[in-house]
Every structure is written in structure tokens, then in C-alpha cells.
Design a protein around this motif. Structure first.
Motif, PDB file in Angstrom:
ATOM      1  N   GLY A   1       0.767  -1.232   0.000  1.00 28.57           N
ATOM      2  CA  GLY A   1       0.000   0.000   0.000  1.00 28.57           C
ATOM      3  C   GLY A   1       0.801   1.286   0.000  1.00 28.57           C
ATOM      4  N   LEU A   2       1.926   1.339   0.697  1.00 28.99           N
ATOM      5  CA  LEU A   2       2.634   2.603   0.855  1.00 28.99           C
ATOM      6  C   LEU A   2       3.159   3.195  -0.456  1.00 28.99           C
ATOM      7  CD1 LEU A   2       4.535   2.300   4.256  1.00 28.99           C
ATOM      8  CD2 LEU A   2       2.261   3.190   3.753  1.00 28.99           C
ATOM      9  N   PRO A   3       3.659   2.388  -1.401  1.00 30.32           N
ATOM     10  CA  PRO A   3       4.080   3.009  -2.667  1.00 30.32           C
ATOM     11  C   PRO A   3       2.952   3.764  -3.365  1.00 30.32           C
ATOM     12  CG  PRO A   3       5.010   0.810  -2.476  1.00 30.32           C
ATOM     13  CD  PRO A   3       4.029   0.961  -1.344  1.00 30.32           C
ATOM     14  N   ALA A   4       1.710   3.326  -3.156  1.00 27.59           N
ATOM     15  CA  ALA A   4       0.579   3.986  -3.806  1.00 27.59           C
ATOM     16  C   ALA A   4       0.304   5.371  -3.229  1.00 27.59           C
ATOM     17  CB  ALA A   4      -0.674   3.116  -3.688  1.00 27.59           C
ATOM     18  N   ILE A   5       0.834   5.665  -2.042  1.00 25.89           N
ATOM     19  CA  ILE A   5       0.637   6.997  -1.471  1.00 25.89           C
ATOM     20  C   ILE A   5       1.952   7.778  -1.423  1.00 25.89           C
ATOM     21  CG2 ILE A   5      -1.381   6.268  -0.169  1.00 25.89           C
ATOM     22  CD1 ILE A   5       0.350   6.333   2.378  1.00 25.89           C
ATOM     23  N   GLY A   6       2.907   7.366  -2.254  1.00 29.89           N
ATOM     24  CA  GLY A   6       4.088   8.188  -2.467  1.00 29.89           C
ATOM     25  C   GLY A   6       5.339   7.808  -1.713  1.00 29.89           C
TER      26      GLY A   6
END
Length: 228
Positions: free
Chosen positions: A55-60
Motif C-alpha cells: 500500500g505505501l508506494p501507492a501513497i508516495g
């Protein structure tokens, strides 16, 4: 369903408990400490459930900073954030009713066991579950399908030829649905958690529960997974 239901697997975050406040504050703190923009409440909500490396890559958060941010997050979450958390209204009654029906209850969460177990202890519900399966901190058990596989082994039912009849999953995100389907198990989606109705239907949830009071009746219904 040709055989009676015997086991129910339950997700934790967004299904049994509202863990968003602690996750939100801990992740915002971690991003601030590591020099990244502070994610919004909506952004954090979008990553609750699956492992953070998904999930974290999707929020930058770039791949090369994931370990730093997650480790920083765990600093606060372990001591504070895990307990900024409440059981949803009606969950205890839901567990009581499922147990009254003679069903074996287990937790299957993508949250690491080292944090999931203390949370279940904090809520004083650990003894309601035959197995409390969670993720590991290593790569061998991170996805929901891997966690469910671990739960089935711990329950000693992984070789059951009628697994799809005997077991059902309850969860709030698409990874709960897809992880269960990987093992031929149907999943009932709950609409009070962090996933949308559209997300759950698209993933293949066989039914939707709008409140914990709906779950026991839905669990007793016959379901067949849609064949591709």
C-alpha cells in the motif's frame, strides 16, 4: 453447500476492530519523521488491511524508503497506536452467536502476529479463537493467502477436500476476498470497514454484511464461488 459449515476465519482491522485512529497517527508520525509528506486520512484509510509494502508506494513512499518508514511506524504503533483502537459495536454479540452455532472461530489477519496478538489480548477476546493467524515480519507469510494457508495448517484442515463448504472468510477488503478464493473459500464482505462495496463486489465477495448482526445468518447460507 453440500456439507455443514464448521469454521469461520475473521479479519481483524476493519472487521473486528476500528484500528484507523492508531494506524493514522502512527503512519503520519512516521512519514513526518522520515521527511515525507504527511498522508491524509483518506490516503491512510486506503492502505489499511494489506501489508504496507503493497500500500505505501501507492501513497508516495518510494520502494527504497519502505523499510525505514515501516520501522518508524512500528515504533509508535507498538507502544501507542495499537491501543488507539476499539471493537465495533455488536462484535461481541456476533462472536457469541457464531460460537452458539457450534462454529470454530479463528482470526486471519495480514497484521503481524506480534502486534495482532496483544490487540486481541487487550480486547480480552483471544480465548474465543481456536487459531490467531497473522503475518510474519519476514517474506514467508505476508499476503492474505499465505496467512490463510497458515491458519488452515494450524487448524489441521488444509487437506479437507470439502474446504469450500466447511470454511468461510469474513473481511472488509478485496485482499480478504482474493486470499480466501485462492484456497477455494468464499468470503463475506463487511461494509462497516475500510473497503468500499464496489471493491468487495469486484473482488468476488459472495455476500455483504451491513452490520455484525447480519453475519451469523449469512454464514449459514450456501455459497458457491464463481468459476472463471
Amino acid at each position: 453447500m453440500t456439507e455443514p459449515r464448521t469454521h469461520v476465519l475473521l479479519d481483524l482491522d476493519g472487521t473486528l476492530s476500528d484500528s484507523e485512529p492508531g494506524i493514522l497517527r502512527s503512519l503520519q508520525w512516521a512519514c513526518e519523521q522520515e521527511g515525507f509528506p504527511i498522508p491524509t486520512e483518506e490516503e491512510v484509510r486506503s492502505v489499511i488491511g494489506p501489508p504496507f509494502e503493497i500500500g505505501l508506494p501507492a501513497i508516495g513512499i518510494p520502494d527504497d524508503a519502505l523499510v525505514r518508514v515501516v520501522n518508524r511506524y512500528r515504533e509508535r504503533y507498538k507502544e501507542i497506536g495499537a491501543y488507539e483502537n476499539t471493537l465495533y459495536d455488536g462484535i461481541l454479540d456476533m462472536l457469541d452467536e457464531l460460537a452458539r452455532l457450534g462454529l470454530s472461530l479463528s482470526v486471519a489477519t495480514a497484521k503481524p502476529e506480534q502486534t495482532a496478538h496483544p490487540i486481541l489480548d487487550y480486547f480480552e477476546i483471544s480465548d474465543r479463537f481456536d487459531v490467531r493467524a497473522g503475518a510474519s515480519l519476514t517474506s514467508d507469510r505476508r499476503t492474505k493467502a499465505q496467512v490463510i494457508a497458515h491458519a488452515l495448517r494450524e487448524l489441521e484442515i488444509q487437506a479437507d477436500p470439502d474446504l469450500g463448504d466447511h470454511v468461510i472468510m469474513i473481511g472488509d477488503r478485496d485482499h480478504d476476498v482474493l486470499g480466501a478464493m485462492h484456497h477455494g473459500i468464499a468470503c463475506i464482505g463487511v461494509t462497516w470497514g475500510y473497503g468500499s462495496i464496489e471493491e468487495l463486489i469486484k473482488a468476488g465477495a459472495v455476500a455483504l454484511a451491513d452490520s455484525p448482526a447480519d453475519v451469523a445468518d449469512l454464514v449459514r447460507q450456501p455459497y458457491r464461488l464463481h468459476q472463471p
